[in-house]
Design an enzyme around this catalytic site. Structure first.
Site, PDB file in Angstrom:
ATOM      1  N   CYS A  89       1.132  -1.056  -0.308  1.00  0.00           N
ATOM      2  CA  CYS A  89      -0.219   0.032  -0.076  1.00  0.00           C
ATOM      3  C   CYS A  89       0.520   1.171   0.196  1.00  0.00           C
ATOM      4  O   CYS A  89       1.753   2.021  -0.839  1.00  0.00           O
ATOM      5  CB  CYS A  89      -1.002   0.098   1.119  1.00  0.00           C
ATOM      6  SG  CYS A  89      -2.502   1.043   1.076  1.00  0.00           S
ATOM      7  N   HIS A 184      -3.545  -5.041   0.577  1.00  0.00           N
ATOM      8  CA  HIS A 184      -2.861  -5.885   2.400  1.00  0.00           C
ATOM      9  C   HIS A 184      -2.734  -6.959   2.193  1.00  0.00           C
ATOM     10  O   HIS A 184      -4.157  -7.252   2.229  1.00  0.00           O
ATOM     11  CB  HIS A 184      -3.694  -4.261   2.772  1.00  0.00           C
ATOM     12  CG  HIS A 184      -3.508  -3.713   3.145  1.00  0.00           C
ATOM     13  ND1 HIS A 184      -2.433  -3.258   4.254  1.00  0.00           N
ATOM     14  CD2 HIS A 184      -4.146  -2.378   2.690  1.00  0.00           C
ATOM     15  CE1 HIS A 184      -2.659  -1.550   3.978  1.00  0.00           C
ATOM     16  NE2 HIS A 184      -4.067  -1.479   3.243  1.00  0.00           N
ATOM     17  N   GLU A 186      -1.575  -8.589   4.209  1.00  0.00           N
ATOM     18  CA  GLU A 186      -1.724  -9.069   5.653  1.00  0.00           C
ATOM     19  C   GLU A 186      -2.665  -9.110   6.247  1.00  0.00           C
ATOM     20  O   GLU A 186      -3.094 -10.445   6.601  1.00  0.00           O
ATOM     21  CB  GLU A 186      -0.759  -8.235   6.598  1.00  0.00           C
ATOM     22  CG  GLU A 186      -1.462  -6.984   6.940  1.00  0.00           C
ATOM     23  CD  GLU A 186      -1.100  -6.054   5.253  1.00  0.00           C
ATOM     24  OE1 GLU A 186      -1.148  -4.770   6.134  1.00  0.00           O
ATOM     25  OE2 GLU A 186      -0.941  -6.342   4.644  1.00  0.00           O
ATOM     26  N   SER A 238      -0.444 -12.002  37.812  1.00  0.00           N
ATOM     27  CA  SER A 238      -2.196 -11.605  37.563  1.00  0.00           C
ATOM     28  C   SER A 238      -3.213 -12.240  37.739  1.00  0.00           C
ATOM     29  O   SER A 238      -4.141 -12.015  38.250  1.00  0.00           O
ATOM     30  CB  SER A 238      -2.517 -10.349  36.799  1.00  0.00           C
ATOM     31  OG  SER A 238      -1.852 -10.743  35.771  1.00  0.00           O
ATOM     32  N   GLY A 239      -2.441 -13.680  37.067  1.00  0.00           N
ATOM     33  CA  GLY A 239      -3.280 -14.720  36.981  1.00  0.00           C
ATOM     34  C   GLY A 239      -3.654 -14.530  35.103  1.00  0.00           C
ATOM     35  O   GLY A 239      -3.806 -15.151  34.856  1.00  0.00           O
ATOM     36  N   GLY A 240      -3.210 -13.663  34.055  1.00  0.00           N
ATOM     37  CA  GLY A 240      -3.857 -13.623  33.102  1.00  0.00           C
ATOM     38  C   GLY A 240      -2.553 -13.890  32.206  1.00  0.00           C
ATOM     39  O   GLY A 240      -1.333 -15.158  32.673  1.00  0.00           O
ATOM     40  N   SER A 243       1.811 -12.993  32.292  1.00  0.00           N
ATOM     41  CA  SER A 243       2.483 -12.851  33.761  1.00  0.00           C
ATOM     42  C   SER A 243       2.281 -14.247  34.046  1.00  0.00           C
ATOM     43  O   SER A 243       3.704 -14.677  34.628  1.00  0.00           O
ATOM     44  CB  SER A 243       1.352 -11.624  34.612  1.00  0.00           C
ATOM     45  OG  SER A 243      -0.046 -12.667  35.096  1.00  0.00           O
TER      46      SER A 243
END
Length: 547
Positions: A89, A184, A186, A238-240, A243
């Site tokens: 592009c 594009h 992608e 955090s439990g995510g 992390s």
């Protein structure tokens, strides 16, 4: 600018970002081909380009106009390296201008689907097509987004693709390995886009497909040990996914030199704290400091309704709590964070003013300076899907690694308006019921026949078939009837989306029976909610989260 350790160990592609909203998708497609790549601003120095030593260079799109803006150019070193270059592009337009061609206004701007005709038999497009015309011309179904167009190709270039309104939709100088497309490749809307990018990266640039997660573990562990030595590390858990994977990787490398601090701000999902502690204390035998700071967070959120203000309060209080705990660990010299590559890219975009802030992120970026700690970011080279793959390779359970994304501020941005403890408790229970129904309901042949899923997805849970699903608490009341009595209680909204990149998303067409069961259970089991609605908004125009 500096070279990441991963860049020094692999063949690599350099992606120069001119400010496109979808530049990250280019990198994801390259990584999916198992080739390492990095995104850097278009105005990096010639020395940086030479030191990076890429096997090939990709120039991204942009919201800017090549016709008007003469500042957004690729460094001269790109053209001096002697490696293949692909312009996408805006990248095609700047390639044309910098190499002696011309760009002009387009009388017919193209935004959306288009069909592109291939010309000649270039290495990039040879054998790649979606269909052929009766005359035998190869055609591609692509996604266009441009107002300018190349009016005159540079010397040495030949026509590679065209549309009726864009006569030069692709061009190539095969002798130098320069290729450019106005569309594009992608984005998923360009059907053969992945194949086109793989052709450029693997065949034309000749990059080795050696970017593999199981090998990355050994590299990362060795790098962490070399960085940290015998010093101690502290990490906010955090439990995510991010992390958790960072903690598991660092623990694999240095064991008890790592201390995780898990802050419960009172806005976690149901039983989330127990799951995190069971995993890291019980299974990994990691050192975890558990801090219940819910009173502090909820106290500061009282009376606050603005989403941005809520996010900033939660971020500020997290820093305060984490800082207090970190100061107790006097031997810690390093702060570890679950920073991933999109965070790095977005930070760079902010610095170059090429990105717009939609929502504030609650990260702990100020902590290293405040605490005088060195920063350890073992995931900073990885995209989210790569982080998940790494987590599985490290032995984390699939239910943790493939859990749907959860915002840093937690339920604080899924409770519209003011956050209250009883609101959070109602939402926690409603959300858990919705997720339980999604996990326990498998897609059927009837679902496939109705167009709700693909035939190949029959037998998978609807949780796995959605990219993100959650409940939202609406602080409005509606009249209902339960038994012989009138109720006047709150409303819960259910949200489920399907997406490949989280930049755009479709609302998930869930089976009515599933939604009905979730609604009935929430109304009957969560006292205080008497109405459930389903969000059928896509992104755009809506965002995935409500706040």
């Amino acid at each position: 600018m500096f070279l990441s350790p991963s860049a020094a160990m692999h063949d690599k592609i350099l992606i120069l970002d001119f400010g496109s909203q979808v530049t990250q998708l280019i990198a994801r497609r390259v990584r999916e081909a198992h080739v390492y790549c990095e995104i850097h601003p278009n105005d990096v120095s010639d020395d940086f380009v030479r030191e990076f030593a890429p096997k090939g260079v990709i120039l991204s799109g942009s919201h800017a106009s090549t016709y008007e803006d003469h500042q957004l150019r690729a460094p001269q070193a790109v053209w001096d390296l002697g490696v293949p270059v692909l312009g996408i592009c805006y990248g095609m337009q700047t390639m044309a201008v910098q190499l002696g061609g011309k760009v002009e206004w387009s009388d017919h701007r193209e935004f959306g689907y288009a069909e592109v005709r291939a010309h000649g038999r270039t290495r990039l497009l040879d054998g790649i097509q979606d269909f052929a015309t009766p005359e035998g011309h190869g055609m591609l179904k692509v996604w266009m987004s441009h107002g300018d167009k190349v009016g005159e190709m540079p010397p040495g270039f030949a026509l590679m693709a065209s549309t009726p309104s864009c006569p030069i939709a692709g061009m190539a100088d095969e002798a130098r390995g320069y290729y450019a497309v106005q569309f594009h490749p992608e984005v998923t809307h360009t059907v053969q886009g992945r194949k086109l990018l793989e052709r450029f990266v693997l065949d034309i640039a000749g990059a080795k497909p050696d970017w593999i997660m199981r090998d990355h573990i050994e590299e990362a562990v060795a790098r962490i040990r070399e960085q940290v030595g015998d010093e101690e590390v502290i990490l906010g858990l955090s439990g995510g996914v991010d992390s958790s994977v960072a903690a598991a990787l660092i623990h694999r490398a240095i064991g008890d030199q790592l201390t995780c601090v898990f802050v419960d701000h009172g806005l976690l999902r149901l039983n989330e704290g127990k799951m995190v502690l069971d995993m890291f204390e019980g299974r990994l035998h990691a050192k975890v400091v558990h801090v219940d700071a819910s009173e502090q967070f909820l106290g500061h959120l009282a009376g606050v309704a603005d989403p941005e203000h809520k996010r900033k309060i939660i971020g500020r209080e997290f820093v305060e709590v984490f800082q207090a705990e970190a100061k107790k660990l006097t031997n810690a010299k390093w702060l570890a964070q679950g920073t991933i590559y999109p965070d790095v890219i977005e930070s760079g975009g902010a610095k170059t003013k090429k990105a717009t802030t939609i929502k504030s992120h609650h990260n702990v970026g100020g902590l290293p300076e405040t605490l005088g700690l060195k920063l350890l970011e073992p995931l900073r080279d990885l995209f989210k899907d790569e982080v998940r793959e790494l987590g599985v390779a490290l032995g984390l359970p699939a239910e943790m690694v493939y859990r749907h994304p959860f915002p840093g501020p937690g339920l604080g941005v899924r409770i519209l308006g003011e956050v209250k403890r009883d609101y959070a408790e109602l939402l926690r229970r409603a959300d858990a019921i919705f997720i339980e129904e999604l996990c326990g309901t498998l897609a059927t042949e009837q679902d496939a026949a109705a167009g709700l899923c693909e035939p190949s997805q029959v037998g998978k849970s609807w949780y796995d078939l959605t990219s993100q699903a959650f409940a939202v608490f609406l602080p409005v009341k509606s009249v209902g009837v339960m038994g012989d009595g009138r109720t006047y209680d709150y409303v819960a909204a259910l949200r489920a989306v399907q997406t490949t990149d989280f930049m755009t998303a479709h609302w998930a067409h869930l089976p009515y029976a599933l939604l009905g069961r979730a609604s009935n259970r929430i109304i009957n089991e969560v006292r205080g909610i008497n109405r459930v609605v389903y969000d059928v908004s896509g992104k755009p125009p809506a965002t995935i989260e409500w706040e």
